[in-house]
Every structure is written in structure tokens, then in C-alpha cells.
Design a protein around this motif. Structure first.
Motif, short mmCIF file in Angstrom:
data_model
loop_
_atom_site.label_atom_id
_atom_site.label_comp_id
_atom_site.label_asym_id
_atom_site.label_seq_id
_atom_site.Cartn_x
_atom_site.Cartn_y
_atom_site.Cartn_z
N MET A 1 0.84 -1.17 0.00
CA MET A 1 0.00 0.00 0.00
C MET A 1 0.89 1.24 0.00
O MET A 1 1.85 1.32 0.74
CB MET A 1 -0.89 -0.02 1.25
N ARG A 2 0.57 2.16 -0.82
CA ARG A 2 1.34 3.41 -0.89
C ARG A 2 0.71 4.41 0.08
O ARG A 2 -0.49 4.62 0.09
CB ARG A 2 1.31 3.96 -2.30
N CYS A 3 1.55 5.02 0.89
CA CYS A 3 1.06 6.03 1.83
C CYS A 3 2.13 7.10 1.99
O CYS A 3 3.28 6.91 1.63
CB CYS A 3 0.71 5.39 3.17
N VAL A 4 1.72 8.22 2.55
CA VAL A 4 2.63 9.33 2.78
C VAL A 4 2.72 9.57 4.29
O VAL A 4 1.70 9.75 4.95
CB VAL A 4 2.15 10.61 2.06
N ILE A 5 3.94 9.55 4.79
CA ILE A 5 4.19 9.82 6.20
C ILE A 5 5.29 10.86 6.27
O ILE A 5 6.37 10.66 5.70
CB ILE A 5 4.60 8.54 6.97
N ARG A 7 5.48 13.67 4.76
CA ARG A 7 5.70 14.18 3.41
C ARG A 7 6.58 13.27 2.54
O ARG A 7 7.02 13.67 1.47
CB ARG A 7 6.28 15.60 3.46
N PHE A 8 6.82 12.03 2.99
CA PHE A 8 7.60 11.09 2.19
C PHE A 8 6.71 9.91 1.82
O PHE A 8 5.98 9.38 2.67
CB PHE A 8 8.82 10.56 2.97
N PRO A 9 6.76 9.46 0.56
CA PRO A 9 5.95 8.31 0.16
C PRO A 9 6.61 6.99 0.59
O PRO A 9 7.84 6.86 0.55
CB PRO A 9 5.90 8.43 -1.36
N PHE A 10 5.77 6.06 1.01
CA PHE A 10 6.25 4.73 1.42
C PHE A 10 5.34 3.69 0.79
O PHE A 10 4.13 3.88 0.71
CB PHE A 10 6.20 4.57 2.95
N ASP A 11 5.94 2.57 0.37
CA ASP A 11 5.18 1.40 -0.07
C ASP A 11 5.27 0.40 1.08
O ASP A 11 6.32 -0.21 1.30
CB ASP A 11 5.78 0.80 -1.34
N LEU A 12 4.18 0.27 1.83
CA LEU A 12 4.17 -0.60 3.00
C LEU A 12 3.34 -1.84 2.72
O LEU A 12 2.31 -1.78 2.05
CB LEU A 12 3.59 0.14 4.20
N PHE A 13 3.81 -2.96 3.25
CA PHE A 13 3.09 -4.22 3.16
C PHE A 13 2.98 -4.80 4.57
O PHE A 13 3.92 -4.66 5.38
CB PHE A 13 3.83 -5.20 2.24
N LYS A 14 1.87 -5.42 4.85
CA LYS A 14 1.59 -5.92 6.20
C LYS A 14 2.69 -6.86 6.69
O LYS A 14 3.18 -6.72 7.81
CB LYS A 14 0.23 -6.62 6.25
N ASN A 15 3.11 -7.81 5.85
CA ASN A 15 4.13 -8.76 6.30
C ASN A 15 5.48 -8.09 6.54
O ASN A 15 6.23 -8.51 7.42
CB ASN A 15 4.27 -9.92 5.31
N GLU A 16 5.79 -7.02 5.81
CA GLU A 16 7.04 -6.30 6.03
C GLU A 16 7.02 -5.54 7.36
O GLU A 16 8.02 -5.46 8.05
CB GLU A 16 7.33 -5.35 4.88
N VAL A 17 5.85 -4.98 7.70
CA VAL A 17 5.72 -4.29 8.99
C VAL A 17 5.87 -5.31 10.12
O VAL A 17 6.57 -5.06 11.11
CB VAL A 17 4.37 -3.54 9.09
N SER A 59 3.09 12.56 12.54
CA SER A 59 2.05 12.51 13.57
C SER A 59 1.59 11.07 13.76
O SER A 59 1.73 10.22 12.86
CB SER A 59 0.86 13.39 13.18
N ALA A 60 1.01 10.82 14.91
CA ALA A 60 0.46 9.49 15.18
C ALA A 60 -0.69 9.20 14.22
O ALA A 60 -0.89 8.05 13.81
CB ALA A 60 0.00 9.41 16.63
N GLN A 61 -1.42 10.24 13.83
CA GLN A 61 -2.55 10.06 12.92
C GLN A 61 -2.09 9.55 11.56
O GLN A 61 -2.74 8.70 10.96
CB GLN A 61 -3.31 11.37 12.77
N GLU A 62 -0.95 10.03 11.07
CA GLU A 62 -0.44 9.58 9.77
C GLU A 62 -0.13 8.08 9.81
O GLU A 62 -0.48 7.34 8.89
CB GLU A 62 0.83 10.33 9.41
N VAL A 63 0.52 7.65 10.87
CA VAL A 63 0.91 6.24 10.98
C VAL A 63 -0.32 5.38 11.23
O VAL A 63 -0.45 4.29 10.67
CB VAL A 63 1.96 6.05 12.10
N THR A 64 -1.24 5.86 12.07
CA THR A 64 -2.47 5.12 12.34
C THR A 64 -3.26 4.89 11.06
O THR A 64 -3.76 3.79 10.81
CB THR A 64 -3.34 5.87 13.37
N ARG A 65 -3.36 5.91 10.23
CA ARG A 65 -4.08 5.79 8.96
C ARG A 65 -3.42 4.73 8.08
O ARG A 65 -4.10 3.89 7.48
CB ARG A 65 -4.11 7.14 8.25
#
Length: 99
Positions: A1-5, A7-17, A59-65
Motif C-alpha cells: 500500500m502506498r502512503c505518505v508519512i 511528506r515522504f511516500p512509502f510502499d508498506l506491506f503488512k508482512n514487512e511491517v 504525527s500518530a494520525q499519519e501512521v495510524t491511517r
């Protein structure tokens, strides 16, 4: 999933987290938290590990989202406990006899 935290874009995947947090001891939870495996982590701690950025940068909200979007269970900050009622002093009667 692509998200911005922060102001930087990240491609995060559940198994990688999950892999990134494996072996990391959870800090005490005082604010928002996320459940990864069977552990409760502060959202800011997870954000710091997965982004390799300082906690003050996002912010915590960015990571929570982002974590909610990956399917993790996130919890809001615990409600503060009400302060115990102060014991009210019971007025005592003055002695009525004079010496």
C-alpha cells in the motif's frame, strides 16, 4: 500500500511491517497504539521503525491511517482516569465548655 508519512511516500506491506517489528520490545503505551501479532505497540514507535525517521517528524494520525489501511487494529489513546475526589473535611464541633 502506498502512503505518505511526514511528506515522504512509502510502499508498506503488512508482512514487512510484522517482520520489522519482530524482536522489538514494545514501549509502554500512553497514546495511540497498534496491535501487531499479540503485542501492543505505541503508534509512534512503529512509525519510527518502519520509516527510519525521528518520531517528531510525523504525527500518530499519519501512521495510524497507514497501519489501519494495512489491516492492523489500531486503538485510540486511553481516556484519562478521573482524579479521585478529595476527602472533604468534616467540621468538628467546638467544645462548649469554657475553662
Amino acid at each position: 500500500m502506498r502512503c505518505v508519512i511526514a511528506r515522504f511516500p512509502f510502499d508498506l506491506f503488512k508482512n514487512e511491517v510484522e517482520q520489522a517489528m519482530k524482536g522489538i520490545k514494545p514501549e509502554p503505551v500512553t497514546g495511540e497504539s497498534v496491535i501487531i501479532g499479540r503485542r501492543h505497540y505505541p503508534v509512534k514507535q512503529v512509525g519510527e521503525v518502519i520509516t527510519r525517521q525521528d518520531r517528531r517528524d510525523f504525527s500518530a494520525q499519519e501512521v495510524t491511517r497507514a497501519l489501519s489501511g494495512l489491516g492492523f487494529t489500531c486503538r485510540a489513546a486511553p481516556a484519562p482516569e478521573p482524579a479521585p475526589a478529595a476527602e472533604q473535611a468534616v467540621p468538628q464541633a467546638w467544645p462548649t465548655t469554657l475553662v
